[in-house]
Structures are given as structure tokens and as C-alpha cells.
Design a protein around this motif. Sequence first.
Motif, PDB file in Angstrom:
ATOM      1  N   VAL A  73       1.363  -1.377   0.045  1.00 51.15           N
ATOM      2  CA  VAL A  73      -0.311  -0.052   0.138  1.00 51.15           C
ATOM      3  C   VAL A  73       0.570   1.509  -0.051  1.00 51.15           C
ATOM      4  O   VAL A  73       2.200   1.317   0.025  1.00 51.15           O
ATOM      5  CB  VAL A  73      -1.298  -0.096   1.346  1.00 51.15           C
ATOM      6  N   GLY A  74       0.539   2.480  -0.513  1.00 51.31           N
ATOM      7  CA  GLY A  74       0.870   3.413   0.302  1.00 51.31           C
ATOM      8  C   GLY A  74       2.370   4.211  -1.673  1.00 51.31           C
ATOM      9  O   GLY A  74       2.127   3.109  -2.257  1.00 51.31           O
ATOM     10  N   GLU A  75       2.958   4.995  -1.741  1.00 50.62           N
ATOM     11  CA  GLU A  75       3.687   4.851  -2.300  1.00 50.62           C
ATOM     12  C   GLU A  75       5.013   5.649  -1.561  1.00 50.62           C
ATOM     13  O   GLU A  75       4.954   7.166  -0.844  1.00 50.62           O
ATOM     14  CB  GLU A  75       3.569   5.905  -3.063  1.00 50.62           C
ATOM     15  N   PRO A  76       6.263   5.434  -0.801  1.00 47.55           N
ATOM     16  CA  PRO A  76       6.386   4.294  -2.142  1.00 47.55           C
ATOM     17  C   PRO A  76       5.824   2.952  -1.527  1.00 47.55           C
ATOM     18  O   PRO A  76       5.343   3.093  -0.091  1.00 47.55           O
ATOM     19  CB  PRO A  76       7.907   4.088  -1.017  1.00 47.55           C
ATOM     20  N   PRO A  77       5.566   1.363  -2.415  1.00 46.13           N
ATOM     21  CA  PRO A  77       4.778   0.933  -1.185  1.00 46.13           C
ATOM     22  C   PRO A  77       5.699  -0.146  -0.345  1.00 46.13           C
ATOM     23  O   PRO A  77       6.294  -0.493  -0.452  1.00 46.13           O
ATOM     24  CB  PRO A  77       5.431  -0.485  -3.142  1.00 46.13           C
ATOM     25  N   ILE A  78       4.520  -0.312   0.531  1.00 48.55           N
ATOM     26  CA  ILE A  78       5.507  -0.718   1.878  1.00 48.55           C
ATOM     27  C   ILE A  78       3.918  -2.228   2.100  1.00 48.55           C
ATOM     28  O   ILE A  78       2.931  -1.700   2.266  1.00 48.55           O
ATOM     29  CB  ILE A  78       4.702   0.109   3.188  1.00 48.55           C
ATOM     30  N   SER A  79       4.993  -3.410   2.163  1.00 52.38           N
ATOM     31  CA  SER A  79       3.641  -4.712   2.851  1.00 52.38           C
ATOM     32  C   SER A  79       4.820  -5.044   4.288  1.00 52.38           C
ATOM     33  O   SER A  79       5.654  -4.965   4.351  1.00 52.38           O
ATOM     34  CB  SER A  79       4.538  -5.480   1.677  1.00 52.38           C
ATOM     35  N   GLN A  80       3.437  -5.776   4.691  1.00 52.38           N
ATOM     36  CA  GLN A  80       4.394  -6.069   5.625  1.00 52.38           C
ATOM     37  C   GLN A  80       3.623  -7.495   5.699  1.00 52.38           C
ATOM     38  O   GLN A  80       3.388  -8.838   5.520  1.00 52.38           O
ATOM     39  CB  GLN A  80       3.211  -5.855   7.506  1.00 52.38           C
ATOM     40  N   TRP A  81       4.687  -8.504   6.648  1.00 51.86           N
ATOM     41  CA  TRP A  81       4.401 -10.096   5.894  1.00 51.86           C
ATOM     42  C   TRP A  81       4.534 -10.731   7.461  1.00 51.86           C
ATOM     43  O   TRP A  81       5.280 -10.202   8.737  1.00 51.86           O
ATOM     44  CB  TRP A  81       5.688 -11.000   5.753  1.00 51.86           C
ATOM     45  N   ARG A  82       3.453 -11.242   7.824  1.00 53.36           N
ATOM     46  CA  ARG A  82       2.927 -11.751   9.530  1.00 53.36           C
ATOM     47  C   ARG A  82       3.838 -13.117   9.608  1.00 53.36           C
ATOM     48  O   ARG A  82       3.584 -14.476   8.772  1.00 53.36           O
ATOM     49  CB  ARG A  82       1.744 -11.673   9.866  1.00 53.36           C
ATOM     50  N   TYR A  83       4.304 -13.646  10.622  1.00 56.65           N
ATOM     51  CA  TYR A  83       5.397 -14.528  11.307  1.00 56.65           C
ATOM     52  C   TYR A  83       5.051 -14.927  12.663  1.00 56.65           C
ATOM     53  O   TYR A  83       4.885 -13.887  13.235  1.00 56.65           O
ATOM     54  CB  TYR A  83       6.743 -14.689  10.354  1.00 56.65           C
ATOM     55  N   PRO A  84       5.116 -16.254  12.827  1.00 57.64           N
ATOM     56  CA  PRO A  84       5.407 -16.676  14.524  1.00 57.64           C
ATOM     57  C   PRO A  84       5.668 -15.843  15.109  1.00 57.64           C
ATOM     58  O   PRO A  84       7.368 -16.493  15.125  1.00 57.64           O
ATOM     59  CB  PRO A  84       5.495 -18.060  14.121  1.00 57.64           C
ATOM     60  N   GLY A  85       5.442 -14.554  16.160  1.00 56.78           N
ATOM     61  CA  GLY A  85       6.426 -13.682  16.929  1.00 56.78           C
ATOM     62  C   GLY A  85       6.936 -12.894  16.795  1.00 56.78           C
ATOM     63  O   GLY A  85       7.635 -12.300  17.351  1.00 56.78           O
ATOM     64  N   PHE A  86       6.773 -12.614  15.112  1.00 59.14           N
ATOM     65  CA  PHE A  86       6.651 -11.064  14.943  1.00 59.14           C
ATOM     66  C   PHE A  86       6.664 -10.633  13.258  1.00 59.14           C
ATOM     67  O   PHE A  86       5.736 -11.447  12.738  1.00 59.14           O
ATOM     68  CB  PHE A  86       8.915 -11.104  14.638  1.00 59.14           C
ATOM     69  N   THR A  87       6.491  -9.749  13.203  1.00 59.99           N
ATOM     70  CA  THR A  87       6.028  -9.163  12.067  1.00 59.99           C
ATOM     71  C   THR A  87       7.634  -8.327  10.903  1.00 59.99           C
ATOM     72  O   THR A  87       7.935  -7.774  11.348  1.00 59.99           O
ATOM     73  CB  THR A  87       4.487  -7.933  11.399  1.00 59.99           C
ATOM     74  N   VAL A  88       7.068  -8.566   9.557  1.00 61.93           N
ATOM     75  CA  VAL A  88       8.327  -7.528   8.604  1.00 61.93           C
ATOM     76  C   VAL A  88       8.081  -6.968   7.879  1.00 61.93           C
ATOM     77  O   VAL A  88       6.837  -7.196   7.238  1.00 61.93           O
ATOM     78  CB  VAL A  88       8.580  -9.028   7.483  1.00 61.93           C
ATOM     79  N   TYR A  89       8.687  -5.628   7.990  1.00 65.57           N
ATOM     80  CA  TYR A  89       7.956  -4.561   7.401  1.00 65.57           C
ATOM     81  C   TYR A  89       8.810  -4.425   5.914  1.00 65.57           C
ATOM     82  O   TYR A  89      10.022  -4.394   5.860  1.00 65.57           O
ATOM     83  CB  TYR A  89       7.522  -3.428   8.241  1.00 65.57           C
ATOM     84  N   PHE A  90       8.448  -4.508   5.355  1.00 64.33           N
ATOM     85  CA  PHE A  90       8.731  -4.010   2.939  1.00 64.33           C
ATOM     86  C   PHE A  90       8.765  -3.167   2.848  1.00 64.33           C
ATOM     87  O   PHE A  90       7.190  -2.355   2.346  1.00 64.33           O
ATOM     88  CB  PHE A  90       9.176  -5.218   2.388  1.00 64.33           C
ATOM     89  N   GLU A  91       9.681  -1.974   2.219  1.00 62.61           N
ATOM     90  CA  GLU A  91       9.888  -1.291   1.169  1.00 62.61           C
ATOM     91  C   GLU A  91       9.957  -1.414  -0.654  1.00 62.61           C
ATOM     92  O   GLU A  91      10.954  -1.849  -0.210  1.00 62.61           O
ATOM     93  CB  GLU A  91      10.489   0.284   2.276  1.00 62.61           C
ATOM     94  N   ARG A  92       9.461  -1.835  -0.918  1.00 60.11           N
ATOM     95  CA  ARG A  92       9.467  -2.423  -2.159  1.00 60.11           C
ATOM     96  C   ARG A  92       9.412  -4.361  -1.756  1.00 60.11           C
ATOM     97  O   ARG A  92       9.559  -4.430  -1.080  1.00 60.11           O
ATOM     98  CB  ARG A  92      10.245  -2.169  -3.333  1.00 60.11           C
TER      99      ARG A  92
END
Length: 100
Positions: free
Chosen positions: A69-88
Motif C-alpha cells: 500500500v502507498g507510495e513507496p509501496p509498503i508490505s507486511q509479512w506476519r510470522y509466528p512471533g514477529f512481523t516484517v515490514y518491506f519497502e518495495r
Amino acid sequence: MTKNKTLLGALTLFAALSLTPHTPLHADELAVPVGSQADRSQADYPRAGMSTASVRARWGEPQSVRGPVGEPPISQWRYPGFTVYFERDRVIHTVLDRSH
């Protein structure tokens, strides 16, 4: 007539604000005990700058994916115990779940 009412309202508000005692602003302080803080240098979590491919290779498929979502595009990946945020396609931050 409308200008007079507006001026009168503004003057009344100004007078009311100037006559009220000034109280200092307060903020809550959040204290996290040292023993419950994660030592990120010792932890095995995705680091800033890692690619999506390297995260997937090391930790496997995420439980869920949101975004981009947004610009720059931000994504989030959920794993057991933590969440990772990506830009592109690069990690910008990893957040631990409260329980860890």
C-alpha cells in the motif's frame, strides 16, 4: 451583523482562554523492564536491507501478507512471533509480537 457576531465570539473566546489558569501538559511514561526487552543483536530476525527472497528462503512462507500500500509501496509479512515490514522488496523493520 455577521462580522460583529464573529468578532464578538472571537473576543469572548480569547478572554475566556486568557482568564483560565494555565496548567502544564502531562504525558504518560511507558517503562519496559530491562528483562523483558529483546536483545535484537542476539535474536534471529530479518534485518533491514534483506530482500523478500532472502527472508522467504530463511523463514519460509509468511502466515499472512498485507499490502503493498502507498507510495513507496509498503508490505507486511506476519510470522509466528514477529512481523516484517518491506519497502518495495527490502526489509525496513521487524517488530516482535508482545508475547516474545
